[in-house]
Every structure is written in structure tokens, then in C-alpha cells.
Write a protein that holds these residues in place. Structure first.
Motif, mmCIF file in Angstrom:
data_model
loop_
_atom_site.group_PDB
_atom_site.id
_atom_site.type_symbol
_atom_site.label_atom_id
_atom_site.label_comp_id
_atom_site.label_asym_id
_atom_site.label_seq_id
_atom_site.Cartn_x
_atom_site.Cartn_y
_atom_site.Cartn_z
ATOM 1 N N PHE A 240 38.487 39.392 37.095
ATOM 2 C CA PHE A 240 38.871 38.008 38.308
ATOM 3 C C PHE A 240 40.239 38.071 38.662
ATOM 4 N N THR A 241 40.880 38.572 37.344
ATOM 5 C CA THR A 241 42.687 38.187 37.360
ATOM 6 C C THR A 241 42.791 39.486 37.373
ATOM 7 N N PRO A 242 44.479 39.199 38.647
ATOM 8 C CA PRO A 242 45.323 40.995 38.120
ATOM 9 C C PRO A 242 45.952 41.472 36.880
ATOM 10 N N ASP A 243 46.220 41.869 36.812
ATOM 11 C CA ASP A 243 47.512 42.317 35.687
ATOM 12 C C ASP A 243 48.526 42.166 34.977
ATOM 13 N N ALA A 244 49.058 41.663 36.335
ATOM 14 C CA ALA A 244 49.906 40.828 36.496
ATOM 15 C C ALA A 244 50.672 39.628 35.914
ATOM 16 N N SER A 245 48.675 38.522 35.478
ATOM 17 C CA SER A 245 48.510 37.262 35.202
ATOM 18 C C SER A 245 47.159 37.036 34.574
ATOM 19 N N LEU A 246 47.274 36.575 34.154
ATOM 20 C CA LEU A 246 46.085 35.657 33.130
ATOM 21 C C LEU A 246 44.839 33.861 33.522
ATOM 22 N N ALA A 247 45.963 33.899 34.984
ATOM 23 C CA ALA A 247 45.371 32.677 35.883
ATOM 24 C C ALA A 247 44.448 32.401 36.869
ATOM 25 N N TYR A 248 43.403 33.833 36.986
ATOM 26 C CA TYR A 248 42.436 33.646 37.301
ATOM 27 C C TYR A 248 42.197 33.149 39.024
ATOM 28 N N GLN A 249 43.410 33.616 39.860
ATOM 29 C CA GLN A 249 43.303 33.269 41.097
ATOM 30 C C GLN A 249 42.489 33.706 41.840
ATOM 31 N N PRO A 250 42.311 35.464 41.730
ATOM 32 C CA PRO A 250 40.570 35.877 42.705
ATOM 33 C C PRO A 250 39.340 34.678 42.573
ATOM 34 N N LEU A 251 39.321 34.262 41.295
ATOM 35 C CA LEU A 251 38.016 33.664 40.663
ATOM 36 C C LEU A 251 38.337 32.447 41.249
ATOM 37 N N GLN A 252 39.557 31.312 41.041
ATOM 38 C CA GLN A 252 39.838 30.127 41.698
ATOM 39 C C GLN A 252 39.283 30.654 43.170
ATOM 40 N N SER A 253 39.655 31.141 44.389
ATOM 41 C CA SER A 253 39.631 31.343 45.812
ATOM 42 C C SER A 253 37.705 31.917 45.673
ATOM 43 N N LEU A 254 37.477 32.718 45.531
ATOM 44 C CA LEU A 254 35.611 32.996 44.988
ATOM 45 C C LEU A 254 35.171 31.652 44.733
ATOM 46 N N ILE A 255 35.472 30.617 43.850
ATOM 47 C CA ILE A 255 34.597 29.634 43.774
ATOM 48 C C ILE A 255 35.085 28.109 44.469
ATOM 49 N N SER A 256 36.260 28.402 45.339
ATOM 50 C CA SER A 256 36.107 27.409 46.672
ATOM 51 C C SER A 256 35.467 28.186 47.774
ATOM 52 N N LYS A 257 35.316 28.991 47.801
ATOM 53 C CA LYS A 257 34.404 30.061 48.399
ATOM 54 C C LYS A 257 32.910 29.796 48.319
ATOM 55 N N LEU A 258 32.382 29.657 47.178
ATOM 56 C CA LEU A 258 31.057 29.249 46.541
ATOM 57 C C LEU A 258 30.814 27.847 46.942
ATOM 58 N N THR A 259 32.030 27.218 46.730
ATOM 59 C CA THR A 259 31.298 25.218 46.869
ATOM 60 C C THR A 259 31.267 25.054 48.468
ATOM 61 N N GLU A 260 31.695 26.202 49.156
ATOM 62 C CA GLU A 260 31.671 25.863 50.697
ATOM 63 C C GLU A 260 30.472 26.459 51.147
ATOM 64 N N ALA A 261 29.839 27.137 51.131
ATOM 65 C CA ALA A 261 29.112 28.241 51.233
ATOM 66 C C ALA A 261 27.821 28.045 50.137
ATOM 67 N N LYS A 262 27.654 27.385 49.526
ATOM 68 C CA LYS A 262 26.603 27.055 48.646
ATOM 69 C C LYS A 262 25.690 28.464 48.697
ATOM 70 N N PRO A 263 25.565 29.448 48.358
ATOM 71 C CA PRO A 263 24.266 30.447 48.777
ATOM 72 C C PRO A 263 23.684 30.330 47.197
ATOM 73 N N ALA A 264 22.091 30.517 47.537
ATOM 74 C CA ALA A 264 21.219 30.559 46.867
ATOM 75 C C ALA A 264 21.653 30.893 45.580
ATOM 76 N N VAL A 265 22.481 32.354 45.634
ATOM 77 C CA VAL A 265 22.162 33.422 44.185
ATOM 78 C C VAL A 265 23.958 33.933 43.942
ATOM 79 N N VAL A 266 24.206 33.770 42.702
ATOM 80 C CA VAL A 266 25.712 34.171 42.560
ATOM 81 C C VAL A 266 24.837 35.304 42.105
#
Length: 519
Positions: A240-266
Motif C-alpha cells: 500500500f506504499t511504494p518502496d521510496a517512502s512509508l507515507a502510504y499515499q496510495p492508501l490515503q487516496s483509496l480511503i478518500s475514494k472509499l469515504t466518498e463512494a461508501k461501498p458496502a464491503v471493502v
């Protein structure tokens, strides 16, 4: 004097005890507690928010979830002791798999008796065995080829002997899916062959017999607490984060998308805290792994669940997860202590479960890449082919890899693990029954979904197999196969189920799209 000193000591002890307990502890269970509800404890499954401000409140569940059994004996079975395998247990597990498929082939093709491939015969016989390398090439990294193919029988059907395979020029393939073009072979594959041993030290194959397919899932109509049958599920796989950092930027983007879409299951598949991440391998981190998970995953998932109280989060570990002390495959679930929220479910790797009656099978191991690397494809002419829906117009490499998993009825049908890929998986053969898509025992009552069996005797409606190979979503023999790839590649999958009211089988009511994270 003595009494005064004694009273002073008691008063000091009371103030000390009060200071250690704090105001929240003194008021716990009273109406004046700072937002803390009486009688709720973390060990009972409630996730007490930091600072005692709020407790997570779950809304009515939007899906009916049935997963692996959670009783003590089932948990103990999944969290087995590894590195204690006995040679006799390994060989018995390998033999049982051959014998089980032998009984399936006999019943499906109405064969009275299976033959011994090492015995010389004048007439053609049907044999069942396991594909292995020959002795010369098995100790070095050599891909399977036609010259190195051998068939290993079980001790019951052929005394465990191995024999070279030779194919007729016009070898045939019976009852395969139309237009597959031939038979894929790899070390560990269970095959049914027709031919004879003419006495030349090899078994001459005239025909491949396709393994009996799994039955379709039963139409069990299950409604959620909100009486809805349709649902959406987001599927993402680590890292969930690239080798260059431990900031978990892809995960942050995914959580933002989930909060907006509100799927029943993740559905999130590990690794969550990757043990081979460069920063973790060198120790260039400021927090221990559990605190990293709390900050990067648990807190962000709580944010999503606060915005969507009726949703469900499913976590499947990886053998690369530094959070797991079970570094073998099959792998038990992550510790419950990582997140006590009842809407966050910890699942083993691999796992089968149902959502509103839809059967889903998932594993975080990159089995497709292992199969693709080891597969030898033998061309063969088709006899009595079976029509699939939709019918393939041409041979489909990715579809054939997924078909191996379904036909072999295992999340990891290879044996042994390829030498150059052994760092990916530490396979525990004696517990390989936990890898099977369906149980191999004869207890038919266990197959009933109503009894809570997590592995019914049917093909899954959805097969989730993340891989470094190109992402895809396609129907393979009635099962929707999904490779969401890795979140570090900015891809994830979105599954939409239309509900029980829509016409047709489940595959016609399931729509899967591979989407990309926004930059």
C-alpha cells in the motif's frame, strides 16, 4: 502518635491510588463519565476511541456475511505449529490428493478401475497422477518441458512409482472447454491420462481427460439486515506504499475514494506492513509495526466506517506481513488486537466466504505468476468439448491460469514451490487441506451452506487472485476471476452485485471494473 501516623498513611495511599486511576477510571460506569458507556470493555470487542470521546456505532449491516468458523478449535487448526512437518505426513497429504481425484475421475468418466502407469499392458488404461520433473532437472532451475515430464502415482494406485510420459503425435483432449487449444501442465498438477505402457520405460499418452469441474453455486437467496440484496465491494491489494517512502499515499487516496463512494464491503489484501520494504529491512523506521498499522490502517479505516457505519471491512494477510507471526502458507488471520471494531473482520489466507449468498474465494499469494512461470502448454485436438459462457474466441493465457485453480480445486496447485520463487511462499504441505477450494472429505452434510461451512462443494462466484501480471476481470467457466494488481500500481477493483432479483446466474449479475487511483 501511632494512630495518627497510621491514619496519615491510609490517606496517602488513597490519594496515590486515585491519581494512578485518573478521573476517567473513577467515573467509569457512572452517568457523569466523559462519553464512556457503562460496562463496555476493549476485550469484549468494542473499540474504545482514543481519549474516551466516542464509541464506534455500527449501523444496520448492508450485507449478510458468512465467513470461516471462528470457534476455538477452528482458530487453533488455522494457527497450527509449523516447522514440525513429518515426512510421513507430507507424503500422506500428497497421496490423498491423488487418490481423491482418482475417485472423482472414476465417477465422472464411469471407469471401473484405474490403471498403474508403471505396469506394462497391451490395452489402454486410464491413470491418475501428479506431474513432476525428471530426476536430472529437478535439482536445478529448469522449466518443465516435454522431455522432462514424469507422472507420479500414489502408493495405492501405483506404489508411488514415477514414469516418463511420451505423447502421441495426435494426442487428444476430452471434455475440455471449447477453444482452449490444449492442456497446461506444471509441477504438482493432478492429471488424468489415457494410454498404455508398452514396456519401453515410458507411458504413451493418447488422450488427456479433463478433470471433473466443480458444480455451480446453489441459488441461496440471503438478505442483509437492511433487506437489501445488491451490494458493492472495493478490492485492493498491497503493498500500500511504494518502496521510496512509508507515507502510504496510495492508501490515503483509496480511503478518500472509499469515504466518498461508501461501498458496502471493502476487501483489503496484504501485505499491510511489508517485511521486504527497503525502509523496514534496514530499520529506518520510527515506530514499531503495530503502531504503524494503528496509524496508517486502523485509524483511517475508522474514519471510513464513521462515514459509512453500515459497511464491512475484510482484511486478508500476506506471508510478507511483518504483523503476522505465521509466516507460512496457508496462513492464519491477523491478530484481533490490531483492530477491535466489530465491523473489521480478520480472515485467513486463503479464505472463502459469502456476501448475501454470493460465494467469494480470495488469496493474497501471487499464484498466477507462479503458474505462468512454470506452465508447459501441450497442444491437443479437442474431443467432446464443453461450451462455456461466454465461449472463448481464442486461447486465453490468463483465463487458463485461473482455470488451473478451479480445475485443481486448490489455491496453490503447484508442488514443489519453484526454487527461484521459494522466497515468495513457505508452503506447509501437511496442512494443504486448508488450501483446497472445497473439502476433500466425504461428509456431505458439511457441504450445506446453512450449516456455516465456509468451503461448500461448489465453484466460487468470484475468485480474487492479485498478481504482478496485468490486471484483468473476466469470466472463467462461470466464475468471475479478478486480478486487481497492486495498489502501488494505482489500480483496484470495484465489484457491483445487482441483487437476487436480476435474471440469470450470479456471474450475469456481477459487474467488475478495474479502476485507477487519481494522481
Amino acid at each position: 502518635m501511632i494512630k495518627r501516623d497510621f491514619d496519615r498513611e491510609n490517606i496517602t495511599k488513597k490519594f496515590t491510588r486515585a491519581n494512578l486511576m485518573g478521573s476517567q477510571s473513577r467515573q467509569f460506569g457512572t452517568a457523569r463519565g466523559r462519553g464512556v458507556t457503562s460496562g463496555l470493555r476493549r476485550q469484549d470487542g468494542f473499540d474504545l476511541a482514543r481519549g474516551g470521546s466516542k464509541l464506534p456505532i455500527a449501523g444496520p449491516s448492508r450485507v449478510a456475511f458468512v465467513g470461516p468458523p471462528t470457534d476455538e478449535s477452528s482458530r487453533k487448526e488455522r494457527s497450527y505449529r509449523y516447522m514440525y512437518e513429518k515426512v510421513s505426513e507430507r507424503s500422506e497429504a500428497l497421496d490423498d490428493r491423488i487418490d481423491h481425484f482418482g475417485e472423482l475421475v472414476k465417477a465422472h468418466y464411469k471407469v471401473e478401475e484405474l490403471g498403474d502407469p508403471s505396469a506394462v499392458t497391451e490395452e489402454e488404461v486410464v491413470v491418475v497422477g501428479r506431474i513432476v520433473h525428471d530426476a536430472e532437472s529437478s535439482s536445478v532451475v529448469v522449466k518443465l518441458n516435454e522431455a522432462s515430464l514424469m507422472l507420479e502415482s500414489s502408493r495405492m494406485m501405483g506404489s508411488g512409482a514415477r514414469i516418463l510420459l511420451r505423447f502421441d503425435a495426435d494426442v487428444k483432449l476430452r471434455q475440455s472447454v471449447r477453444n482452449v487449444g490444449g492442456q497446461g501442465l506444471f509441477p504438482g498438477a493432478i492429471v488424468a491420462l489415457k494410454g498404455k505402457n508398452g514396456g519401453g520405460g515410458s507411458f504413451s499418452v493418447t488422450e488427456f481427460l479433463s478433470l471433473p469441474p466443480l458444480g455451480p453455486p446453489s441459488e441461496v437467496h440471503i438478505k442483509s439486515e437492511t433487506s437489501e440484496t445488491q451490494f458493492s465491494m472495493y478490492i485492493a491489494c498491497g503493498p500500500f506504499t511504494p518502496d521510496a517512502s512509508l507515507a502510504y499515499q496510495p492508501l490515503q487516496s483509496l480511503i478518500s475514494k472509499l469515504t466518498e463512494a461508501k461501498p458496502a464491503v471493502v476487501l483489503l489484501l496484504g501485505p499491510f506492513i511489508d517485511s521486504i520494504h527497503p525502509a523496514i529491512k534496514t530499520g529506518d523506521v520510527e515506530l514499531p509495526p503495530r503502531e504503524m498499522f494503528e496509524i496508517e490502517f486502523a485509524d483511517r479505516l475508522r474514519t471510513f466506517l464513521h462515514a459509512s457505519p453500515g459497511s464491512l471491512v475484510l482484511l486478508v494477510p500476506s506471508t510478507r506481513d511483518i504483523l503476522s507471526d505465521h509466516a507460512v502458507f496457508p496462513q492464519c488471520e491477523l491478530p484481533r488486537a490490531l483492530c477491535y471494531d466489530p465491523r473489521v473482520r480478520m480472515l485467513p489466507n486463503p479464505a472463502r466466504f459469502t456476501l448475501n449468498g454470493v460465494h467469494i474465494a480470495v488469496s493474497s499469494l501471487d499464484v498466477l505468476f507462479h503458474l505462468r512461470k512454470e506452465e508447459f502448454f501441450k497442444r491437443a485436438s479437442e474431443v467432446d468439448p464443453i461450451r462455456s459462457s461466454p465461449p472463448p474466441d481464442a486461447p486465453d493465457a490468463m483465463g487458463n491460469l485461473c482455470r488451473h485453480i478451479l480445475q485443481q480445486r486448490s489455491f496453490y496447485p503447484l508442488f514443489p514451490v519453484p526454487l527461484d520463487l521459494s522466497h515468495d511462499v513457505n508452503l506447509d504441505v501437511s496442512h494443504s487441506d486448508l488450501l483446497y477450494l472445497v473439502p476433500q472429505d466425504d461428509d456431505e452434510e458439511a457441504a450445506e451452506v446453512g450449516d456455516g461451512d465456509a468451503r461448500p462443494r461448489c465453484a466460487p462466484d468470484v475468485l480474487v487472485v492479485p498478481s504482478r501480471l496485468k490486471h484483468f476481470a473476466k469470466v472463467v467457466d462461470g466464475t468471475v476471476a479478478v486480478n486487481p494488481s497492486f495498489l502501488t500500481k494505482a489500480t483496484y477493483a470495484v465489484l457491483e452485485y445487482a441483487g437476487h432479483g436480476a435474471p440469470g446466474p450470479a456471474k450475469d449479475r456481477i459487474k467488475v471494473e478495474i479502476q485507477r487511483l487519481e494522481a
